[in-house]
Design an enzyme around this catalytic site. Sequence first.
Site, PDB file in Angstrom:
ATOM      1  N   GLY A  27       0.819  -1.216   0.000  1.00  5.82           N
ATOM      2  CA  GLY A  27       0.000   0.000   0.000  1.00  5.82           C
ATOM      3  C   GLY A  27       0.846   1.257   0.000  1.00  5.82           C
ATOM      4  O   GLY A  27       2.080   1.203   0.025  1.00  5.82           O
ATOM      5  N   SER A  28       0.167   2.398   0.002  1.00  3.92           N
ATOM      6  CA  SER A  28       0.868   3.678  -0.112  1.00  3.92           C
ATOM      7  C   SER A  28       1.615   4.035   1.173  1.00  3.92           C
ATOM      8  O   SER A  28       2.657   4.694   1.123  1.00  3.92           O
ATOM      9  CB  SER A  28      -0.123   4.786  -0.485  1.00  3.92           C
ATOM     10  OG  SER A  28      -1.188   4.838   0.436  1.00  3.92           O
ATOM     11  N   ASP A  79       2.885  -3.269   8.177  1.00  5.52           N
ATOM     12  CA  ASP A  79       1.875  -3.155   7.128  1.00  5.52           C
ATOM     13  C   ASP A  79       0.882  -2.049   7.478  1.00  5.52           C
ATOM     14  O   ASP A  79       0.768  -1.649   8.646  1.00  5.52           O
ATOM     15  CB  ASP A  79       1.144  -4.502   6.969  1.00  5.52           C
ATOM     16  CG  ASP A  79       0.371  -4.597   5.659  1.00  5.52           C
ATOM     17  OD1 ASP A  79       0.389  -3.636   4.862  1.00  5.52           O
ATOM     18  OD2 ASP A  79      -0.254  -5.651   5.431  1.00  5.52           O
ATOM     19  N   GLY A  80       0.164  -1.583   6.481  1.00  5.59           N
ATOM     20  CA  GLY A  80      -0.875  -0.575   6.666  1.00  5.59           C
ATOM     21  C   GLY A  80      -2.219  -1.215   6.968  1.00  5.59           C
ATOM     22  O   GLY A  80      -2.309  -2.418   7.217  1.00  5.59           O
ATOM     23  N   ALA A  81      -3.278  -0.411   6.942  1.00  3.59           N
ATOM     24  CA  ALA A  81      -4.637  -0.923   7.150  1.00  3.59           C
ATOM     25  C   ALA A  81      -5.634   0.069   6.566  1.00  3.59           C
ATOM     26  O   ALA A  81      -5.324   1.241   6.365  1.00  3.59           O
ATOM     27  CB  ALA A  81      -4.914  -1.129   8.635  1.00  3.59           C
ATOM     28  N   GLY A  94      -7.622  -3.375   0.965  1.00  7.97           N
ATOM     29  CA  GLY A  94      -7.940  -2.345  -0.029  1.00  7.97           C
ATOM     30  C   GLY A  94      -7.030  -2.455  -1.246  1.00  7.97           C
ATOM     31  O   GLY A  94      -7.414  -2.081  -2.358  1.00  7.97           O
ATOM     32  N   GLY A  95      -5.838  -3.006  -1.045  1.00  3.04           N
ATOM     33  CA  GLY A  95      -4.898  -3.212  -2.163  1.00  3.04           C
ATOM     34  C   GLY A  95      -4.924  -4.634  -2.691  1.00  3.04           C
ATOM     35  O   GLY A  95      -4.053  -5.023  -3.470  1.00  3.04           O
ATOM     36  N   GLU A 101      -0.827 -10.950   3.097  1.00  2.00           N
ATOM     37  CA  GLU A 101      -0.630 -10.124   4.301  1.00  2.00           C
ATOM     38  C   GLU A 101      -0.976 -10.925   5.551  1.00  2.00           C
ATOM     39  O   GLU A 101      -0.265 -10.872   6.565  1.00  2.00           O
ATOM     40  CB  GLU A 101      -1.487  -8.859   4.206  1.00  2.00           C
ATOM     41  CG  GLU A 101      -1.004  -7.916   3.108  1.00  2.00           C
ATOM     42  CD  GLU A 101      -1.939  -6.743   2.845  1.00  2.00           C
ATOM     43  OE1 GLU A 101      -1.473  -5.778   2.229  1.00  2.00           O
ATOM     44  OE2 GLU A 101      -3.111  -6.789   3.232  1.00  2.00           O
TER      45      GLU A 101
HETATM   46  C1  5RP Z   1      -3.443  -3.747   1.013  1.00  2.51           C
HETATM   47  C2  5RP Z   1      -3.755  -3.232   2.357  1.00  2.51           C
HETATM   48  C3  5RP Z   1      -3.258  -1.875   2.706  1.00  2.51           C
HETATM   49  O1  5RP Z   1      -2.466  -1.976   3.841  1.00  2.51           O
HETATM   50  C4  5RP Z   1      -4.437  -0.962   2.971  1.00  2.51           C
HETATM   51  O2  5RP Z   1      -5.277  -0.965   1.836  1.00  2.51           O
HETATM   52  C5  5RP Z   1      -3.974   0.466   3.282  1.00  2.51           C
HETATM   53  O3  5RP Z   1      -3.426   1.043   2.149  1.00  2.51           O
HETATM   54  P1  5RP Z   1      -2.829   2.512   2.152  1.00  2.51           P
HETATM   55  O4  5RP Z   1      -1.614   2.495   3.016  1.00  2.51           O
HETATM   56  O5  5RP Z   1      -2.518   2.769   0.689  1.00  2.51           O
HETATM   57  O6  5RP Z   1      -3.885   3.455   2.671  1.00  2.51           O
HETATM   58  O7  5RP Z   1      -4.386  -3.867   3.165  1.00  2.51           O
HETATM   59  O8  5RP Z   1      -4.090  -4.968   0.746  1.00  2.51           O
END
Ligand code: 5RP
Length: 220
Positions: A27-28, A79-81, A94-95, A101
Site C-alpha cells: 500500500g501507499s 503493514d498498513g490498514a 484495499g490493495g 498479508e
Molecule cells: C493492502 C492493504 C493496505 O495496507 C491498505 O489498503 C492500506 O493502504 P494505504 O496504506 O494505501 O492506505 O491492506 O491490501
Amino acid sequence: MSESKRLAGEKAIEYVEDGMIVGVGTGSTVAFFIDALARIKDRIKGAVSSSDQSTARLRQHGIEVLDLNATGPLSLYVDGADECDPHKRLIKGGGAALTREKIIAEASQKFVCIVDPSKRVDVLGKFPLPVEVIPMARSLVAREIQAMTRGQPVWRQSADGAGVVTDNGNVILDIHGLAIVDPVGLEQAINQIPGVVSVGLFARRPADVVIVGGEPPIVL
Ligand code: 5RP
C-alpha cells in the site's frame, strides 16, 4: 494525508533491528516504509513481501526479497490498514493483498501497523470488507455472505472495468454496509464458506503496535 503516511512509515523503522528479515505489507503507507528501509538496507538480511507491488519496490531499492518457506518465523511485520479499531483489530485488503498479508502477519512475532489518522474507527465496517474468493465460487460466496451479514457484496472491478485479479489469481468481493460488532466471530464465519481464500478482517491476529502518523506520530 500522504504526509501522515510518510511519518508513520518512517517511525516504523525504529522497530527494525540489525540482521532482521522484515515482513513487508502493501500500500501507499508501506511504500514510505520501504523507502525508509532502503536507507538502512545494509543492516538487514532482507524482506519477505506480501505482494508483487511491494516486491518490485523492494527490488528497485536493492533489498533482497526472500521466500517465507525458507526464512521460517519472522520477528517483525510492518503493514498498513484500511480501518483500525481501539483493540488494534483491522480491516485490510484495499490493495487486494490480504491473503499474503495475513500469512505474513501470522508468521510474525510482532505486527506493527502504520496508518494515517483517518483509519481510526470505533467499530469496523464502514470501509467495505474485502474477501478473496476462488473465481468459480464468487456468486455462491456472495449469496452466503449476504444471508449471513445483510451486507451487500460487490465484485471489485479495476479502472478498465475488468474484475480485479489478485496476485494469487482470485477475485475480490467487497462487503458494504457492515457494522462489525464481533470481528473475531465474523472472521471465523466467513472463513468457513467454501471458496473463501481469506477475509480482510485481522481480529484473531490483530496488530501488536499501531503507529498513527502525525507530528509527532502516536504509538498505540
Ligand atoms: C493492502 C492493504 C493496505 O495496507 C491498505 O489498503 C492500506 O493502504 P494505504 O496504506 O494505501 O492506505 O491492506 O491490501
